[in-house]
Scaffold this motif. Structure first.
Motif, PDB file in Angstrom:
ATOM      1  N   UNK A   1       0.928  -1.251   0.029  1.00 34.71           N
ATOM      2  CA  UNK A   1      -0.196  -0.092   0.179  1.00 34.71           C
ATOM      3  C   UNK A   1       0.834   1.109  -0.110  1.00 34.71           C
ATOM      4  N   UNK A   2       0.602   2.157   0.956  1.00 31.76           N
ATOM      5  CA  UNK A   2       0.914   3.416   0.747  1.00 31.76           C
ATOM      6  C   UNK A   2       1.064   4.184   2.021  1.00 31.76           C
ATOM      7  N   UNK A   3       2.030   4.846   2.364  1.00 33.83           N
ATOM      8  CA  UNK A   3       2.351   5.715   3.634  1.00 33.83           C
ATOM      9  C   UNK A   3       2.385   7.254   3.148  1.00 33.83           C
TER      10      UNK A   3
ATOM     11  N   UNK B   1       5.465   7.478   0.270  1.00 37.67           N
ATOM     12  CA  UNK B   1       6.040   6.261   0.344  1.00 37.67           C
ATOM     13  C   UNK B   1       5.606   5.008  -0.030  1.00 37.67           C
ATOM     14  N   UNK B   2       5.894   4.090  -0.879  1.00 39.15           N
ATOM     15  CA  UNK B   2       5.274   2.839  -1.491  1.00 39.15           C
ATOM     16  C   UNK B   2       5.596   1.638  -0.629  1.00 39.15           C
ATOM     17  N   UNK B   3       4.707   0.887   0.146  1.00 43.21           N
ATOM     18  CA  UNK B   3       4.947  -0.282   0.745  1.00 43.21           C
ATOM     19  C   UNK B   3       4.743  -1.240  -0.112  1.00 43.21           C
ATOM     20  N   UNK B   4       5.669  -2.237  -0.423  1.00 49.37           N
ATOM     21  CA  UNK B   4       5.812  -3.273  -1.006  1.00 49.37           C
ATOM     22  C   UNK B   4       5.410  -4.805  -0.190  1.00 49.37           C
ATOM     23  N   UNK B   5       5.793  -4.560   0.895  1.00 49.41           N
ATOM     24  CA  UNK B   5       5.438  -5.850   1.813  1.00 49.41           C
ATOM     25  C   UNK B   5       5.520  -5.307   3.219  1.00 49.41           C
ATOM     26  N   UNK B   6       4.848  -6.109   4.151  1.00 51.08           N
ATOM     27  CA  UNK B   6       4.733  -6.041   5.689  1.00 51.08           C
ATOM     28  C   UNK B   6       5.080  -7.398   6.222  1.00 51.08           C
TER      29      UNK B   6
ATOM     30  N   UNK C   1       6.386  -2.033   7.943  1.00 51.47           N
ATOM     31  CA  UNK C   1       6.143  -1.829   6.725  1.00 51.47           C
ATOM     32  C   UNK C   1       7.379  -1.578   5.809  1.00 51.47           C
ATOM     33  N   UNK C   2       7.664  -2.532   4.933  1.00 49.98           N
ATOM     34  CA  UNK C   2       8.981  -2.298   4.086  1.00 49.98           C
ATOM     35  C   UNK C   2       8.696  -1.173   2.909  1.00 49.98           C
ATOM     36  N   UNK C   3       9.230  -0.028   2.935  1.00 48.94           N
ATOM     37  CA  UNK C   3       8.637   1.023   2.153  1.00 48.94           C
ATOM     38  C   UNK C   3      10.030   1.671   1.493  1.00 48.94           C
ATOM     39  N   UNK C   4       9.524   2.198   0.074  1.00 46.54           N
ATOM     40  CA  UNK C   4      10.617   3.005  -0.388  1.00 46.54           C
ATOM     41  C   UNK C   4      10.113   4.214  -0.678  1.00 46.54           C
ATOM     42  N   UNK C   5      10.700   5.327  -0.235  1.00 48.99           N
ATOM     43  CA  UNK C   5      10.093   6.919  -0.046  1.00 48.99           C
ATOM     44  C   UNK C   5      10.502   7.430  -1.366  1.00 48.99           C
ATOM     45  N   UNK C   6       9.538   7.767  -1.970  1.00 42.47           N
ATOM     46  CA  UNK C   6       9.489   8.538  -3.475  1.00 42.47           C
ATOM     47  C   UNK C   6       9.818  10.059  -3.358  1.00 42.47           C
ATOM     48  N   UNK C   7       8.927  10.656  -2.140  1.00 42.34           N
ATOM     49  CA  UNK C   7       8.957  11.995  -2.069  1.00 42.34           C
ATOM     50  C   UNK C   7       8.997  12.520  -0.571  1.00 42.34           C
TER      51      UNK C   7
ATOM     52  N   UNK D   1      -1.823   5.746   6.783  1.00 44.33           N
ATOM     53  CA  UNK D   1      -1.589   4.144   6.168  1.00 44.33           C
ATOM     54  C   UNK D   1      -2.627   3.913   5.410  1.00 44.33           C
ATOM     55  N   UNK D   2      -2.428   3.415   4.142  1.00 47.42           N
ATOM     56  CA  UNK D   2      -3.458   2.816   3.360  1.00 47.42           C
ATOM     57  C   UNK D   2      -3.175   1.650   2.721  1.00 47.42           C
ATOM     58  N   UNK D   3      -3.875   0.697   2.719  1.00 46.20           N
ATOM     59  CA  UNK D   3      -3.530  -0.636   2.277  1.00 46.20           C
ATOM     60  C   UNK D   3      -4.281  -0.474   0.998  1.00 46.20           C
TER      61      UNK D   3
END
Length: 886
Positions: A509-511, A519-524, A534-540, A551-553
């Motif tokens: 989902x998304x944070x 931030x894009x969450x690709x796995x928890x 939450x395993x996330x990559x921060x985009x901005x 927190x949005x699933x």
């Protein structure tokens, strides 16, 4: 007498008639404020509307909001039962303006409702205002005709509301009712204000300013109104009572408690009955809103509430569990306004019964041990913390219950000693974990869990919420912040994201937040089994510890996973029904696009068995029954028929999932902490796409549900149509057409083989002619045959042997660059020549090894198809070298 239900209804109808939108109560678990344990005021669900983060299709609203104050800084638990107006659960009536009207209209509406609609004597009412709010004072004089002595100016935070150090704020105006001189107490702001004569019944909040860092920095762009009136307080007033517990709703519950226990509801048992009535309400509503008893977080607060009531049932002498028997009375009183109580009735009753049954065992044992530990103690003494911890750790007797039980005897508990014993146990648990072979990086998760506790998972009932960042982990180490491009693990105090466990994949989902974080969450994942990472990559943007984030699933992905997970339960039941009780789950993977299910079974499933299992599962899906959840101990659950799932780790309590029906009972009952559909129809469709072996005695089914299953079937239908077009027939006739073509091909293959064989034996191949030649006095037929299948060699050799009478036959068949050779020796010559020896000489010439058979017939092959003539030469040489007969 006007009932509480009538008061609630008339309040909402009054404001609806004044153009306000009737908004249903939000759940008790707040999804938009991670700092709150429970919704504790009517404005909480509208917080983001007031701050401008959320926009709704109305600018004014009214609601009766469920509230709980029993945890954190808003905690009335210990006072409940002993005062006239403290509750763990209460309803907050309110009207709200989001930039529409302001003070004058708010005061006018409030005064009109109280004095005209409800007929309250205006002479009994007085108000407070913030000390410098002259505007509010003038409006009160104009609208209500109040004199200065009935408009009391208060210079304190009691009459100035804030949403925090940053955000909207403004003065308040509280409305009080004077119960008369016969009751002790003075007006607000006086030395005797804590008496019961003057009771606050309504608070009007004027959101007028904006503050930053705790200081007012300007006017709010959209001045707004937030009001709150406790339903229980106004019900007491309108029903002519001075005590909330004397109102109709509470009297019904208290009378039921008295009837079930056979004890008077006043006198020495008065407080106990009140505690039970109040706590029944909070317990019922919390369970209905998805909270279940637990050892941490909201579940722990619920457990405290339940057990406090259950202890008072014990004081009343109740011989059997009491609270679950009172649920019908609760629903009779409040189910009309809150249908969620009726929908969750069975879950509420089962949860209360389970909790009280277990607690009675704990209580009896704990109180006995506590009596033994304190037998020689005198008033004012302190129970050692280690003793309290032993009661907690060994016997499940909570600390607060120990403290509560000793308070009445004038004894205290050494809290510092208790905490020290708890810390020692945690250290031992960490050491044991390291000794289990887990990777060393788990140290960071222990540090986080020790510092901030477990993650509160709220994803059973929602797919989005706010959370407060409690830790960030990057490259295995804790960091304070992270920025664009960073890959980081985010931990929050609460989350709707499911962490991977029990075969179910973690959520994606998304944070985000208002400061530009995306931030894009690709796995928890679920470190230590109690943290949601939450395993996330921060985009901005940036993220920092302490931030509040949204927190949005990924709902579509979550729904596909839920459907697949629920389908595994149905499949498990169908397999056991069709194949037998020996079938047990041996593993699973629940992904968004498919699922696999491993199970014990000694043999492959037949097509008929697969079809029957599919039909049985789809029948349950079509019935579309609701999926229900109960909380039980693992032993009780298994004794009740629940199946334990492979790979799950079970604690003291488990979620027991029931779905479907058959033979008068649930179709599937299993222990599972995963995410599931609300009703089986949400699965839509179930299709098995493969069945195979995993290992000896273990089979694997791979299957699809919903849209994935439909697409799979559609793809195969498309291929069927393509096949029908190629065959120039209708799709329904494809099987018959294929059968005819296969039979026709077999016939042609037989005819072709016969033709090739006849051609070969007639001399149509390459190399030497098919007629016999003389090799060292022995008749020999040798030939290389292009295109003849290897399986036809033996038959051709036998026919040639019959034609030669006495001699040796060698045929080489060449196909796709490889060669096969067969050698036959007539029976009268097997004493001189062995077909096995001859074929091995040929195989060696063909670049191969070996070859075998009988003395009269042998066969082999090699990779060098162009060496067929050399293979025949090798056989001739072997015949020439053989010793002539004596």
């Amino acid at each position: 007498m006007i009932s509480t239900n009538d008061i609630r209804r008339s309040f909402l109808d009054y404001f609806a008639g004044e153009g306000h939108e009737k908004v249903p109560s939000a759940p008790l678990v707040p999804h938009n404020d991670p700092t709150l344990m429970f919704v504790n005021a009517g404005m909480v669900p509208f917080k983001n509307v007031f701050t401008g983060l959320e926009h709704r299709p109305y600018s004014t609203a009214t609601s009766s909001q469920k509230c709980v104050r029993a945890g954190g800084k808003h905690n009335d638990l210990d006072n409940v039962g002993y005062t006239a107006r403290h509750h763990t659960f209460f309803e907050m009536l309110g009207n709200f303006s989001f930039g529409d009207y302001f003070k004058d209209r708010a005061i006018e509406l409030a005064w009109g409702l109280l004095t005209k609609e409800w007929g309250i004597d205006p002479a009994r009412l007085l108000v407070t205002i913030y000390h410098d709010d002259d505007q509010a004072a003038d409006i009160w004089k104009k609208v209500a005709g109040l004199s200065d002595d009935r408009i009391i100016r208060i210079n304190s935070s009691d009459n100035f509301w804030t949403m925090g150090d940053d955000g909207p704020c403004g003065p308040c105006s509280e409305i009080f009712y004077d119960h008369g001189e016969h009751i002790a107490g003075g007006p607000p702001g006086s030395p005797d204000e804590d008496g019961d004569r003057f009771i606050e019944i309504w608070n009007l909040v004027f959101m007028q300013y904006v503050q930053a860092g705790g200081k007012i920095v300007g006017d709010l762009p959209r001045q707004s109104i937030d009001t709150g009136m406790g339903l229980e307080r106004i019900a007491a007033l309108l029903q002519g009572k001075h005590d909330n517990y004397d109102t109709d709703t509470f009297r019904a519950l208290i009378d039921e408690s008295g009837a079930l226990t056979g004890t008077p509801t006043d006198g020495e048992f008065k407080a106990s009955h009140r505690v039970i009535a109040d706590h029944l309400r909070s317990s019922g509503f919390l369970v209905a809103d998805g909270v279940l008893p637990a050892n941490e977080g909201r579940g722990y607060v619920l457990r405290r509430i339940m057990r406090r009531a259950m202890r008072h049932a014990h004081i009343l002498g109740a011989k059997q569990p009491l609270m679950h028997r009172m649920v019908p009375s609760l629903i009779a009183e409040m189910g009309g306004a809150y249908p969620e109580l009726l929908r969750a009735q069975s879950l509420i009753e089962a949860t209360l019964l389970q909790e009280e049954t277990r607690f009675r065992q704990t209580l009896d044992k704990g109180l006995k041990l506590l009596d033994e530990a304190t037998i020689d103690m005198d008033t004012g003494d302190t129970l050692p913390g280690a003793t309290a911890f032993k009661l907690y750790d060994t016997y499940g007797f909570p600390y607060d219950l120990t403290e509560d039980a000793l308070r009445g005897r004038g004894l205290s508990v050494d809290r510092a000693g208790f905490d020290a014993a708890m810390a020692e146990q945690k250290a031992a648990a960490r050491a044991a974990w390291k000794g289990s072979g887990e990777k060393a990086s788990d140290d960071v998760w222990f540090d986080i869990a020790d510092a901030v506790g477990s993650t509160e998972f709220i994803g059973y009932s929602t797919t989005k919420s706010d959370g407060q960042v409690v830790a960030l982990v990057k490259d295995g180490a804790r960091v304070d912040r992270a920025g664009p491009g960073d890959t980081v693990v985010v931990l929050t105090n609460q989350t709707p994201f499911y962490g991977e466990s029990g075969g179910q994949m973690g959520d994606a989902g998304k944070i985000s937040n208002e400061k530009g974080l995306d931030a894009i969450v690709d796995d928890t994942s679920k470190p230590l089994g109690r943290l949601h990472a939450h395993h996330a990559t921060i985009e901005t943007g940036e993220i920092a510890v302490g931030d509040t984030v949204h927190l949005t699933v990924d709902v579509e992905r979550r729904n596909r996973i839920r459907a697949n997970h629920s389908a595994t339960h149905l499949l498990h039941a169908a397999l056991r029904n069709r194949l037998g009780d020996h079938v047990t789950q041996k593993g699973s993977l629940v992904a968004p696009d498919r699922f696999r299910f491993d199970f014990s079974h000694p043999s492959a499933l037949t097509a008929e068995e697969i079809a029957d299992i599919e039909a049985e599962v789809n029948a349950q899906i079509r019935h579309n029954e609701a999926v229900t959840t109960r909380l039980m101990t693992p032993d009780d659950a298994i004794e009740a028929g629940a199946m334990a799932l492979f790979g799950e780790k079970y604690g003291d309590e488990v979620r027991v999932l029931s779905m479907g029906s058959g033979d008068g009972k649930s179709y599937s009952v299993e222990l599972c902490g995963g995410i599931h559909v609300n009703a089986l129809g949400d699965i839509a469709l179930f299709k098995i796409v493969s069945e195979s072996a995993v290992s000896s005695g273990i089979r694997r089914i791979e299957a699809l549900t919903g849209e994935a299953a439909r697409q799979w079937l559609t793809e195969r239908e498309d291929k069927l149509r393509e096949a029908a077009a190629a065959l120039k027939t209708a799709p329904d006739d494809v099987p018959a057409r294929i059968t005819a073509l296969v039979e026709e091909r077999r016939k042609l293959e037989r005819e072709l083989a016969e033709a090739k064989k006849a051609l070969a034996l007639g001399g149509g191949g390459s190399g030497q002619a098919a007629g016999p030649e003389d090799v060292a006095g022995t008749k020999f037929i040798g030939q290389v045959l292009d295109g003849l299948e290897a399986k036809a060699l033996r038959g051709a050799v036998d026919e040639a042997k019959g034609r030669v009478g006495s001699g040796v036959v060698a045929l080489v068949a060449v196909n796709d660059g490889r060669a096969s050779v067969a050698v036959g020796v007539t029976d009268d010559l097997t004493g001189r020549f062995s077909a096995v020896d001859l074929v091995r000489a040929a195989v060696e010439a063909l670049g191969g090894k070996g070859g075998g058979g009988r003395p009269d017939m042998a066969q082999g092959g090699g990779p060098d198809g162009d060496k067929g003539d050399a293979a025949l030469t090798a056989i001739r040489d072997a015949l020439s070298a053989a010793k002539a007969p004596a």
